[in-house]
Design a protein around this motif. Structure first.
Motif, PDB file in Angstrom:
ATOM      1  N   LEU A 184       0.552  -1.409  -0.249  1.00  0.00           N
ATOM      2  CA  LEU A 184      -0.245   0.166  -0.073  1.00  0.00           C
ATOM      3  C   LEU A 184       0.666   1.584  -0.278  1.00  0.00           C
ATOM      4  CD1 LEU A 184      -2.894  -0.979   2.281  1.00  0.00           C
ATOM      5  CD2 LEU A 184      -3.185  -1.293  -0.140  1.00  0.00           C
ATOM      6  N   ALA A 185       1.701   1.374   1.080  1.00  0.00           N
ATOM      7  CA  ALA A 185       2.626   2.547   0.939  1.00  0.00           C
ATOM      8  C   ALA A 185       3.254   2.525  -0.027  1.00  0.00           C
ATOM      9  CB  ALA A 185       3.438   2.127   2.028  1.00  0.00           C
ATOM     10  N   TYR A 186       4.013   1.414  -0.765  1.00  0.00           N
ATOM     11  CA  TYR A 186       4.459   1.237  -2.379  1.00  0.00           C
ATOM     12  C   TYR A 186       3.299   1.630  -3.722  1.00  0.00           C
ATOM     13  CZ  TYR A 186       6.979  -0.615  -6.402  1.00  0.00           C
ATOM     14  OH  TYR A 186       7.843  -0.760  -7.108  1.00  0.00           O
ATOM     15  N   SER A 187       2.553   1.349  -2.459  1.00  0.00           N
ATOM     16  CA  SER A 187       1.668   2.019  -4.146  1.00  0.00           C
ATOM     17  C   SER A 187       1.001   3.580  -4.241  1.00  0.00           C
ATOM     18  CB  SER A 187       0.289   1.265  -4.756  1.00  0.00           C
ATOM     19  OG  SER A 187      -0.344   1.912  -3.479  1.00  0.00           O
ATOM     20  N   HIS A 188       1.137   4.333  -2.694  1.00  0.00           N
ATOM     21  CA  HIS A 188       1.329   5.829  -2.778  1.00  0.00           C
ATOM     22  C   HIS A 188       2.322   6.597  -3.221  1.00  0.00           C
ATOM     23  CE1 HIS A 188      -2.585   4.849   0.062  1.00  0.00           C
ATOM     24  NE2 HIS A 188      -2.435   4.464  -0.398  1.00  0.00           N
ATOM     25  N   THR A 189       3.391   6.125  -3.108  1.00  0.00           N
ATOM     26  CA  THR A 189       4.523   6.290  -4.083  1.00  0.00           C
ATOM     27  C   THR A 189       4.426   6.524  -5.281  1.00  0.00           C
ATOM     28  OG1 THR A 189       6.077   4.960  -4.310  1.00  0.00           O
ATOM     29  CG2 THR A 189       6.152   6.128  -1.888  1.00  0.00           C
ATOM     30  N   ASP A 190       3.153   5.935  -6.227  1.00  0.00           N
ATOM     31  CA  ASP A 190       2.875   6.182  -7.690  1.00  0.00           C
ATOM     32  C   ASP A 190       3.973   4.821  -8.404  1.00  0.00           C
ATOM     33  OD1 ASP A 190       0.470   8.301  -7.532  1.00  0.00           O
ATOM     34  OD2 ASP A 190       2.079   9.992  -7.897  1.00  0.00           O
ATOM     35  N   ALA A 191       4.395   4.400  -7.888  1.00  0.00           N
ATOM     36  CA  ALA A 191       4.773   3.288  -8.194  1.00  0.00           C
ATOM     37  C   ALA A 191       4.302   2.473  -9.028  1.00  0.00           C
ATOM     38  CB  ALA A 191       5.790   2.794  -7.333  1.00  0.00           C
TER      39      ALA A 191
END
Length: 105
Positions: A92-99
């Motif tokens: 979730l945190a990874y996806s919030h960085t637009d990765a």
């Protein structure tokens, strides 16, 4: 953190193995590009199919980081020859960085 992982991926100087410790159902939704399942990773280790383990960094991840933290600790205990095992702060945190994430095929 997710930002640190992305920076390491961009630099490409460190061999990273991303290990998704989530359930099969969770992995069917999306995965971080290049990740393998915990089952595949441990099978590779147990069967000697990983290259020189001292040459890579293992990064475990789950949804929010709790299970991957526990799993990282268990991997370090079971495979003490692995020099670098880290837990990501979650997909979730990874996806919030637009990765980017990918849909499993």
């Amino acid at each position: 953190t997710s930002l640190e992982l992305q920076e390491k991926q961009r630099q490409g100087q460190e061999r990273l193995i991303l290990v998704d410790v989530r359930t099969e159902g969770e992995r069917q939704v999306s995965i971080i590009p290049g990740a393998i399942s915990l089952e595949e990773f441990t099978a590779n280790l147990n069967e000697g199919r990983q290259d020189d383990e001292s040459m890579f960094t293992v990064v475990t991840y789950c949804t929010i980081g709790y299970r991957s933290g526990l799993q990282a600790q268990q991997l370090q205990e079971k495979y003490p020859h692995l020099p670098r095992v880290y837990s990501l702060d979650g997909i979730l945190a990874y996806s919030h960085t637009d990765a980017p994430l990918v849909d499993p095929v």
